[in-house]
Every structure is written in structure tokens, then in C-alpha cells.
Design a protein around this motif. Structure first.
Motif, mmCIF file in Angstrom:
data_model
loop_
_atom_site.group_PDB
_atom_site.id
_atom_site.type_symbol
_atom_site.label_atom_id
_atom_site.label_comp_id
_atom_site.label_asym_id
_atom_site.label_seq_id
_atom_site.Cartn_x
_atom_site.Cartn_y
_atom_site.Cartn_z
ATOM 1 N N ASP A 208 0.859 -1.119 0.201
ATOM 2 C CA ASP A 208 0.031 0.090 -0.148
ATOM 3 C C ASP A 208 0.884 1.228 0.078
ATOM 4 O OD1 ASP A 208 -2.254 -1.351 0.191
ATOM 5 O OD2 ASP A 208 -2.271 -1.693 2.237
ATOM 6 N N CYS A 209 0.569 2.175 -1.083
ATOM 7 C CA CYS A 209 1.333 3.604 -1.096
ATOM 8 C C CYS A 209 0.303 4.539 -0.974
ATOM 9 C CB CYS A 209 2.302 3.508 -2.536
ATOM 10 S SG CYS A 209 3.628 2.217 -2.473
ATOM 11 N N TYR A 210 0.658 5.527 -0.115
ATOM 12 C CA TYR A 210 -0.082 6.705 0.214
ATOM 13 C C TYR A 210 0.402 7.989 -0.395
ATOM 14 C CZ TYR A 210 -2.601 3.302 3.037
ATOM 15 O OH TYR A 210 -3.188 2.082 3.399
ATOM 16 N N ARG A 211 -0.266 8.435 -1.366
ATOM 17 C CA ARG A 211 0.339 9.800 -1.866
ATOM 18 C C ARG A 211 0.411 10.900 -0.642
ATOM 19 N NH1 ARG A 211 -2.029 13.457 -4.564
ATOM 20 N NH2 ARG A 211 -4.158 12.217 -4.486
ATOM 21 N N LEU A 212 1.177 12.051 -0.887
ATOM 22 C CA LEU A 212 1.286 13.050 -0.030
ATOM 23 C C LEU A 212 -0.134 13.824 0.274
ATOM 24 C CD1 LEU A 212 2.740 15.127 1.922
ATOM 25 C CD2 LEU A 212 3.270 16.420 -0.148
ATOM 26 N N GLY A 213 -0.523 14.250 -1.020
ATOM 27 C CA GLY A 213 -1.936 14.633 -0.842
ATOM 28 C C GLY A 213 -2.979 13.912 -0.100
ATOM 29 N N ARG A 214 -2.961 12.602 -0.588
ATOM 30 C CA ARG A 214 -4.095 11.779 0.265
ATOM 31 C C ARG A 214 -4.082 12.028 1.661
ATOM 32 N NH1 ARG A 214 -5.114 5.278 -0.695
ATOM 33 N NH2 ARG A 214 -6.730 4.973 1.087
ATOM 34 N N ILE A 215 -2.949 11.830 2.301
ATOM 35 C CA ILE A 215 -2.669 11.668 3.725
ATOM 36 C C ILE A 215 -2.944 13.138 4.329
ATOM 37 C CG2 ILE A 215 -1.122 11.448 5.754
ATOM 38 C CD1 ILE A 215 -1.922 8.734 4.166
ATOM 39 N N ARG A 216 -2.588 14.062 3.495
ATOM 40 C CA ARG A 216 -2.704 15.568 4.322
ATOM 41 C C ARG A 216 -4.154 15.853 4.050
ATOM 42 N NH1 ARG A 216 0.273 20.596 2.348
ATOM 43 N NH2 ARG A 216 -0.018 20.856 4.658
ATOM 44 N N GLU A 217 -4.859 15.259 3.127
ATOM 45 C CA GLU A 217 -6.440 15.533 3.008
ATOM 46 C C GLU A 217 -6.966 14.911 4.503
ATOM 47 O OE1 GLU A 217 -8.207 13.834 -0.699
ATOM 48 O OE2 GLU A 217 -6.879 15.143 -1.861
ATOM 49 N N ASN A 218 -6.584 14.038 4.934
ATOM 50 C CA ASN A 218 -7.080 13.370 6.103
ATOM 51 C C ASN A 218 -6.065 12.501 6.716
ATOM 52 O OD1 ASN A 218 -8.483 12.394 8.167
ATOM 53 N ND2 ASN A 218 -9.673 10.639 6.803
ATOM 54 N N ILE A 219 -5.331 13.332 7.623
ATOM 55 C CA ILE A 219 -4.140 12.628 8.380
ATOM 56 C C ILE A 219 -4.276 11.335 9.024
ATOM 57 C CG2 ILE A 219 -4.335 14.117 10.355
ATOM 58 C CD1 ILE A 219 -1.144 13.533 8.688
ATOM 59 N N GLU A 220 -5.775 11.457 9.424
ATOM 60 C CA GLU A 220 -6.237 10.161 10.265
ATOM 61 C C GLU A 220 -6.042 8.728 9.523
ATOM 62 O OE1 GLU A 220 -9.921 11.040 12.085
ATOM 63 O OE2 GLU A 220 -9.054 12.653 13.231
ATOM 64 N N GLU A 221 -6.019 8.952 8.126
ATOM 65 C CA GLU A 221 -5.879 7.769 7.524
ATOM 66 C C GLU A 221 -4.618 7.018 7.690
ATOM 67 O OE1 GLU A 221 -7.404 6.058 4.582
ATOM 68 O OE2 GLU A 221 -9.167 6.806 5.690
ATOM 69 N N ALA A 222 -3.536 7.657 8.273
ATOM 70 C CA ALA A 222 -2.488 7.231 8.562
ATOM 71 C C ALA A 222 -2.352 6.200 9.723
ATOM 72 C CB ALA A 222 -1.226 8.039 8.482
ATOM 73 N N GLU A 223 -3.332 6.722 10.641
ATOM 74 C CA GLU A 223 -3.131 6.043 12.026
ATOM 75 C C GLU A 223 -3.467 4.492 12.162
ATOM 76 O OE1 GLU A 223 -4.296 4.226 15.687
ATOM 77 O OE2 GLU A 223 -5.705 4.675 14.030
ATOM 78 N N PRO A 224 -4.456 4.108 11.283
ATOM 79 C CA PRO A 224 -4.572 2.582 11.279
ATOM 80 C C PRO A 224 -3.214 1.827 10.746
ATOM 81 C CG PRO A 224 -6.473 3.528 10.298
ATOM 82 C CD PRO A 224 -5.351 4.637 10.482
ATOM 83 N N VAL A 225 -2.727 2.668 9.562
ATOM 84 C CA VAL A 225 -1.436 1.823 9.087
ATOM 85 C C VAL A 225 -0.322 1.757 10.015
ATOM 86 C CG1 VAL A 225 0.375 2.297 7.200
ATOM 87 C CG2 VAL A 225 -2.057 2.822 6.958
ATOM 88 N N LEU A 226 -0.136 3.022 10.800
ATOM 89 C CA LEU A 226 1.106 3.000 11.695
ATOM 90 C C LEU A 226 0.693 2.040 12.857
ATOM 91 C CD1 LEU A 226 1.969 6.402 11.454
ATOM 92 C CD2 LEU A 226 3.446 4.548 10.859
ATOM 93 N N ARG A 227 -0.633 1.969 13.244
ATOM 94 C CA ARG A 227 -1.151 1.040 14.372
ATOM 95 C C ARG A 227 -0.725 -0.527 14.093
ATOM 96 N NH1 ARG A 227 -7.238 0.452 15.603
ATOM 97 N NH2 ARG A 227 -7.221 2.528 14.609
ATOM 98 N N HIS A 228 -0.677 -1.033 12.770
ATOM 99 C CA HIS A 228 -0.656 -2.324 12.369
ATOM 100 C C HIS A 228 0.905 -2.647 11.988
ATOM 101 C CE1 HIS A 228 -2.361 -5.825 10.243
ATOM 102 N NE2 HIS A 228 -2.738 -6.114 11.564
ATOM 103 N N SER A 229 1.742 -1.502 12.085
ATOM 104 C CA SER A 229 3.106 -1.864 11.701
ATOM 105 C C SER A 229 3.981 -2.385 12.965
ATOM 106 C CB SER A 229 3.679 -0.653 11.377
ATOM 107 O OG SER A 229 3.078 -0.026 10.280
#
Length: 379
Positions: A208-229
Motif C-alpha cells: 500500500d502506497c499513500y500519496r502526500l496529498g491523500r494523507i494531508r487531506e485526512n491525516i487520520e488515514e495514516a493512524e491504522p497503517v501505523l497501528r498495524h506496523s
């Protein structure tokens, strides 16, 4: 872990007096509470929750240098911050000795990080160039631990033909056999720096690769990714130049506050055991602003660790709100923590995986969340 002496051969001590210009730290500053490896003192690693390790190795990058200036510049700023997280015990094992060759530095870092991870410590690595992600990964491979890794980087370092390890280390991690990578996530890449074929390759591997713009639009999208890392590697080139002047790659990127949000999410993960911060070059910094930015990101990592300690186990269902949802002829369960507000969703194999509120909204509207689909594809 009680015996620090077997790690000592790989490490050189720090001096808190030097870092604070021979002044005493306040008892409430991080420098006043951190248990650091100094000439006349060994840290009590058994008592530590989070351990700092400096690795100023840059021989895998274009600079070709090695030294302790970068890690020590970050320490200088971090130790001056006030400690609000008394429930977390901090230790510092000093700086990695450089060794004669780059391979020696990799081997030493792998040994130190793997020892600390095996002892259930969370390691914060102060780099050094981004290729040090490779020995960070090897620390898990050394114990045959199958992990999920997340890298935050404006670039995707898959340039197989490059002579610089910092530009191709991902190829080594992804193709090495035997391989202990269950899944790979990439956060914050900037599309104009990335060859489209690289993304196609990673997508075919179900990464899974997330563009800068996609994460900046909703920074909370990154939280589940990091929670599972299990491991997190961050290159400071993800932060825009104005907020991190030592980053000369791009004027665009995450703001300083957004970078702090990412590291706080990483700290909140109950799985994550190593966090590497790479790419800081003090000679390119302006008035230590980037070192301060990194120090504050570390502070927020500690803040996330404090939140993590308050989270209930999923088995304790009284601590969660439970939502039964049907979408696309699939019945599933979403859980929301009463303590932290975080979400989980149940897969067909009954495993609960981290998700975001938006995934729940999509399922409520009879739409299949992309996160659900990606997990299913990998299974």
C-alpha cells in the motif's frame, strides 16, 4: 537485558553536560530524567520502556560521511523539552561506533536493535542516512520475526541500478531471501519524484502506497497503517523545507504539525517496536530548526506511547462500542474504543484489524472499504 556490557563494544557514550553547555537540566526536563550511557554511568535497560540509539552513519549516501553530529544535535534539542510522560521510562545507549566499513555499521546496528527489540524495548534510532532502514529491518530478520513495515519518504528508494545504498535499500529489503516482510506501507510519496513503474510494481505485490496529498487531506488515514506496523522508518524529506530547513529535496511536504501527528500515531501502536528518523544533516540546518522539529516529533511519539498504555485489550469488550454492519452481502463487526476513539473491523477469518472512522461510514452506506478489500487480497 540486565547485562549492558555485551552491547558496550558497539557503542560510545554521550555527555549530558556537553549537550547542555555544562548546565544542569531541570528535574522536569527530559535531560533530567533520561537514563543515559555516559563515561561513568551505565543505563538500567531493564527499567526502560523507550531507548534512544544514535547512528550517524552516512556512508550509504552521497555524503559518504560518518559521525555523531546529527544524533547529538537532535539530542541537544530533545533533552531540553519538558517531560509530561512520567509513565514512560527513557534510556539512551549512546552512539553506534562507526566501524571500518559500512557493512560493519549495518551489522553493529542490527545487533544492538535486535537485542533491544527482543527485550521488549521500543527503540528510537537517530540517523544517519535512510539506507539504515535495512539494518533496522535485519534486526527482526535476525530472529525470524515476520513483520509489517511502514516507510515515510517523499521518494521510493527502489533504484536498483544506483550505486548508493540510500537509493536502493528497499530493493534489498523486498527481494532478499528468506524474506520476513508480511506487508509494506509507504506514506507521503510525492508523485513527480516517483517513476510510475515503481508504483505498479509495489501494487502488484499488494503493498500500500499513500500519496502526500491523500494523507494531508485526512491525516487520520495514516493512524491504522501505523497501528498495524512493527517498524517505522521516516526520512525527514517528507517535511516541507520551510518547516525543516535541512530538507533540501522539496518545498512541498507535510507541515511540522502533520509530521508530529504521524509520529504520535506511531507511538500509539501496541505493535511498533522500532522507529528510525533518517536524513537529518546538521550542516544543512538553519538555526537548529530541523533538529527542534525532530525533537518535537519524538516528544509526540512519547505522547502516543502514553495513550497506548491506556488502551484496553480487544478481548475486553466492555471497553468498546460494537457495531454490526452488513455491506455487499458481507456481515461484519466494527469496534470503537471508549478510551481512545480508535476503530477496528473484523475480517472473514474473525481477525480484527485497525481501520478508520471513514471505513465504518463506507460500510454503513453498503460500500466496501478499500482497506477491507486490500486485506482480503493479501489473505
Amino acid at each position: 537485558m540486565a547485562d549492558f556490557s555485551h552491547l558496550q563494544d558497539f557503542l560510545q557514550p554521550v555527555s549530558k553536560a556537553f549537550l547542555n553547555d555544562d548546565l544542569e537540566y531541570d528535574a522536569f526536563q527530559i535531560g533530567g530524567v533520561i537514563d543515559a550511557y555516559e563515561e561513568d554511568h551505565h543505563p538500567d535497560l531493564d527499567a526502560a520502556d523507550v531507548v534512544l540509539l544514535g547512528v550517524g552513519e552516512e556512508r550509504g549516501s552521497a555524503t559518504g560521511k560518518t559521525g555523531t553530529q546529527g544524533p547529538d544535535a537532535i539530542r541537544r534539542e530533545f533533552f531540553r523539552l519538558y517531560n509530561w510522560h512520567r509513565d514512560i521510562k527513557l534510556a539512551d545507549v549512546g552512539n553506534l561506533r562507526s566501524g571500518a566499513f559500512l557493512a560493519d555499521a549495518y551489522a553493529a546496528m542490527k545487533t544492538v536493535v535486535s537485542e533491544l527489540v527482543q527485550a521488549n524495548k521500543t527503540v528510537i534510532i537517530l540517523g544517519g542516512s535512510h539506507d539504515l532502514t535495512y539494518p533496522q529491518y535485519k534486526a527482526y530478520a535476525a530472529h525470524q520475526l515476520i513483520i509489517e513495515a511502514t516507510v515515510a519518504d517523499a521518494l521510493i528508494d527502489l533504484q536498483e541500478e544506483s550505486s548508493l545504498r540510500s537509493e536502493r535499500f528497499l530493493m534489498d529489503i523486498l527481494t532478499e531471501q528468506p524474506n520476513y516482510l508480511r506487508h509494506y506501507n509507504h506514506l507521503g510519496f510525492q508523485s513527480y519524484f516517483v517513476h510510475p513503474r515503481m508504483l505498479e510494481t509495489l501494487d502488484k505485490l499488494r503493498f500500500d502506497c499513500y500519496r502526500l496529498g491523500r494523507i494531508r487531506e485526512n491525516i487520520e488515514e495514516a493512524e491504522p497503517v501505523l497501528r498495524h506496523s512493527d517498524m517505522f522508518s521516516l526520512d525527514i524529506n517528507i517535511i516541507r523545507h520551510t518547516d525543516a530547513p535541512a530538507n533540501h529535496l522539496s518545498p512541498n511536504g507535510f507541515s511540522g504539525e502533520e509530521a508530529c501527528s504521524l509520529t504520535r500515531y506511531a507511538g500509539m501502536s501496541s505493535r511498533l517496536s522500532s522507529f528510525g528518523i533518517y536524513g537529518y544533516r546538521p550542516e544543512k540546518d538553519k538555526e537548529q530548526l530541523t533538529a527542534r522539529q525532530i525533537a518535537q516529533m519524538m516528544w509526540y511519539f512519547m505522547d502516543g506511547r502514553s495513550v497506548k498504555n491506556k488502551e484496553a485489550l480487544l478481548e475486553d469488550r466492555d471497553s468498546f462500542w460494537e457495531f454490526h454492519i452488513a455491506f455487499s452481502d458481507i456481515e461484519t463487526v466494527f469496534l470503537k474504543s471508549k478510551r481512545t476513539g480508535r476503530w477496528w473491523m473484523q475480517l472473514p477469518d474473525q481477525e480484527f484489524v485497525p481501520c478508520a472512522y471513514n471505513d465504518y461510514l463506507l460500510a454503513s452506506n453498503n460500500e466496501m472499504p478499500e482497506r477491507w478489500l486490500r486485506h482480503q487480497e493479501r489473505m
